[in-house]
Motif scaffolding. Structure first.
Motif, short mmCIF file in Angstrom:
data_model
loop_
_atom_site.label_atom_id
_atom_site.label_comp_id
_atom_site.label_asym_id
_atom_site.label_seq_id
_atom_site.Cartn_x
_atom_site.Cartn_y
_atom_site.Cartn_z
N THR A 1 77.96 72.51 84.10
CA THR A 1 78.79 72.34 85.29
C THR A 1 78.63 70.92 85.81
OG1 THR A 1 78.47 74.68 85.87
CG2 THR A 1 79.31 73.20 87.60
N ASP B 1 79.97 68.38 88.98
CA ASP B 1 80.52 68.58 90.33
C ASP B 1 80.44 67.27 91.11
OD1 ASP B 1 81.22 69.50 92.86
OD2 ASP B 1 80.05 71.34 92.69
N ARG C 1 82.08 67.26 94.33
CA ARG C 1 82.52 67.62 95.66
C ARG C 1 81.65 66.94 96.72
NH1 ARG C 1 82.75 74.07 95.04
NH2 ARG C 1 80.79 73.54 93.97
N GLU D 1 84.72 63.00 96.71
CA GLU D 1 86.05 62.93 96.12
C GLU D 1 86.76 61.60 96.36
OE1 GLU D 1 85.66 67.30 97.57
OE2 GLU D 1 84.94 65.27 98.13
N ASN E 1 88.53 73.01 84.37
CA ASN E 1 88.19 71.93 85.28
C ASN E 1 89.37 71.48 86.11
OD1 ASN E 1 89.16 70.53 82.67
ND2 ASN E 1 89.17 68.88 84.20
N VAL F 1 87.45 67.51 90.49
CA VAL F 1 86.22 67.47 91.28
C VAL F 1 85.14 68.40 90.75
CG1 VAL F 1 87.41 66.74 93.37
CG2 VAL F 1 87.09 69.19 92.92
N ARG F 2 85.49 69.36 89.88
CA ARG F 2 84.49 70.27 89.34
C ARG F 2 84.93 70.75 87.96
NH1 ARG F 2 82.97 75.83 89.42
NH2 ARG F 2 80.69 76.13 89.67
N ARG G 1 76.81 65.64 90.26
CA ARG G 1 75.74 66.61 90.03
C ARG G 1 76.01 67.36 88.72
NH1 ARG G 1 77.19 66.72 95.20
NH2 ARG G 1 78.60 68.51 94.84
N THR H 1 68.92 70.89 86.40
CA THR H 1 69.84 70.07 87.19
C THR H 1 69.40 68.61 87.20
OG1 THR H 1 68.61 70.43 89.26
CG2 THR H 1 70.36 72.01 88.71
N ARG I 1 71.27 64.50 88.69
CA ARG I 1 72.40 63.87 89.36
C ARG I 1 72.43 62.39 89.04
NH1 ARG I 1 71.92 64.87 95.51
NH2 ARG I 1 71.58 66.99 94.69
#
Length: 442
Positions: A71, A73, A75, A78, A97, A100-101, A136, A148, A150
């Motif tokens: 995933t 992301d 958000r 933007e 997709n 934004v994601r 992310r 995770t 970023r």
């Protein structure tokens, strides 16, 4: 402006691993990544592409089976960054997709440089140089565990260049060469931390900076320097103090040295391999003065590894020797063509021997190994003549080229020396001994 002292810390890779939720599995992405402004295709020429990797080491099949989830992301950012998905299969990517994601089904060992489906960040419409955002990434294993990380993205890029120098000519053998080192930022955003690699090439460092490191595998011919606290604004330049001092060879007529710089936060270009290790030099510390122009920063600048040629004010007298053979028609004779460097200089490998045989047939010629028990002719043949590269010869050294002929009666051939590159030739002061006869007597 006051000089900024260089840190003595080692140069480390810039790609930072993210949070390791699983003690064995992992995910990594760049800590910082610069985005080209919308519609602008300039920027660094050899930029390292965005690189995301993740691996579930407990997966039973880590390749080919898409039983993991990635995933991506943006958000909350933007206005700065959007997502772009690329797939090589017909019909697009396997990712669900929007800009934004994105959610992609991937294998247990994901690499954005090789996977068919890739999602990467691009600058958003309306963003401006200097804007920052966050991307992310979440990698979900087959059994539901998540990893995770970023990346902080910055719109606009620093474009670091070093000042180029013309050929340094007429250098006395063994003399010192002083080289000003100037770096300029031609990008849209500031350089945040600067790295510099200096290579002495065929020359030797006359001084080694106390706050640069010298990797032992390069035998003192490479300096790697870091300025982690340095900030260079767009259009700004950095002048290094004291200037680079190199000692020229006493015999090599042609040499070169190199300079390369890059921003610490985005790392070197994709073709640059920074040597690890090495201790500090025993000379003065290197400092960097940030300036905004003027005569001290004029000239031509270039990206990447910039080389400057150095030419000694000396020459090399190469001599070739004649050969006399005797024999009736059909007689088999071997001959050696000898080339000697009478010095005092070493011009390099840019000299060739041209052999025009006397009347007869060449039965054997010099050969070179190309594989185990495999050989091919060393010399190029053009009609009846043979062209053989002499290779490097130190003063006093000789090289022989052996041929075997079937004679065809009395006659004469020749052997001649020529430079393949006149601009880097021998500057031979005795051209008369560059030619000699190869004679067959009755």
């Amino acid at each position: 402006m006051a000089g900024v002292a260089l840190s003595g810390a080692l140069l480390l890779p810039l790609g930072a691993c993210g949070t390791l939720s699983d003690p064995e599995s992992w995910i990594s992405a760049p800590e910082v990544f610069h985005l080209r402004p919308v519609g602008d295709k300039s920027g660094p020429k050899a930029k390292m592409p965005f690189h995301l990797q993740a691996e579930d080491v407990k997966a039973t099949r880590r390749y080919g089976t898409r039983d993991h989830r990635l995933t991506v992301d943006v958000r909350g950012s933007e206005g700065v960054v959007r997502l772009k998905a690329v797939g090589l299969r017909k019909g697009g990517t396997r990712c669900l997709n929007d800009t934004v994601r994105a959610v992609c089904d991937v294998s247990g060992a994901y690499d954005s440089w090789s996977d068919l489906d890739r999602v990467y960040p691009v600058a958003a419409e309306g963003s401006r140089p200097g804007d920052t955002g966050t991307v992310r990434f979440t990698f979900t294993t087959k059994d539901g565990k998540t990893l995770t990380t970023r990346t902080r993205v910055v719109v606009g890029e620093p474009v670091v260049k070093v000042r180029t120098l013309k050929v340094v000519k007429d250098v006395r053998p063994g003399a010192d060469v002083t080289v000003p080192v100037v770096v300029r930022n031609d990008g849209e955003v500031s350089v945040k931390g600067l790295a510099l690699e200096l290579g002495s090439g065929d020359l030797d460092f006359r001084q080694q900076y106390a706050n640069c490191r010298y990797p032992p595998q390069h035998h003192g011919h490479t300096a790697v320097c870091r300025f982690p606290d340095l900030r260079v604004p767009p259009g700004g330049s950095v002048v290094l103090h004291p200037a680079l001092r190199l000692r020229a060879s006493k015999t090599r007529m042609y040499g070169s040295f190199s300079q390369e710089a890059w921003p610490l936060d985005s790392g070197p270009g994709q073709y640059t391999v920074v040597p690890p290790g090495g201790g500090p030099g025993d000379g003065p510390p290197l400092t960097a003065e940030v300036v905004r122009g003027g005569e001290s920063t004029g000239g031509t600048f270039a990206e990447g590894d910039v080389y400057t040629d150095v030419r000694l004010d000396t020459h090399a007298d190469y001599e070739v020797f004649g050969v006399e053979l005797r024999g009736s028609p059909g007689t088999k004779r071997s001959l050696r063509l000898k080339v000697r460097n009478n010095g005092p200089g070493i011009p390099g490998a840019g000299t060739k021997l041209l052999f025009t045989p006397p009347p007869g047939t060449v039965l054997e010629e010099p050969m070179e190994a190309i594989d185990e028990d495999a050989y091919e002719p060393y010399c190029d043949s053009d009609g009846p003549a043979y062209s053989c590269l002499v290779g490097r010869l130190d003063p006093g050294e000789t090289r022989d080229f052996e041929f075997t002929l079937s004679l065809d009666g009395p006659g004469q051939g020749s052997v001649v020396l020529q430079d393949t590159q006149p601009s880097t030739g021998r500057r031979d002061p005795v051209p008369a001994n560059d030619t000699a006869p190869v004679t067959v007597l009755p």
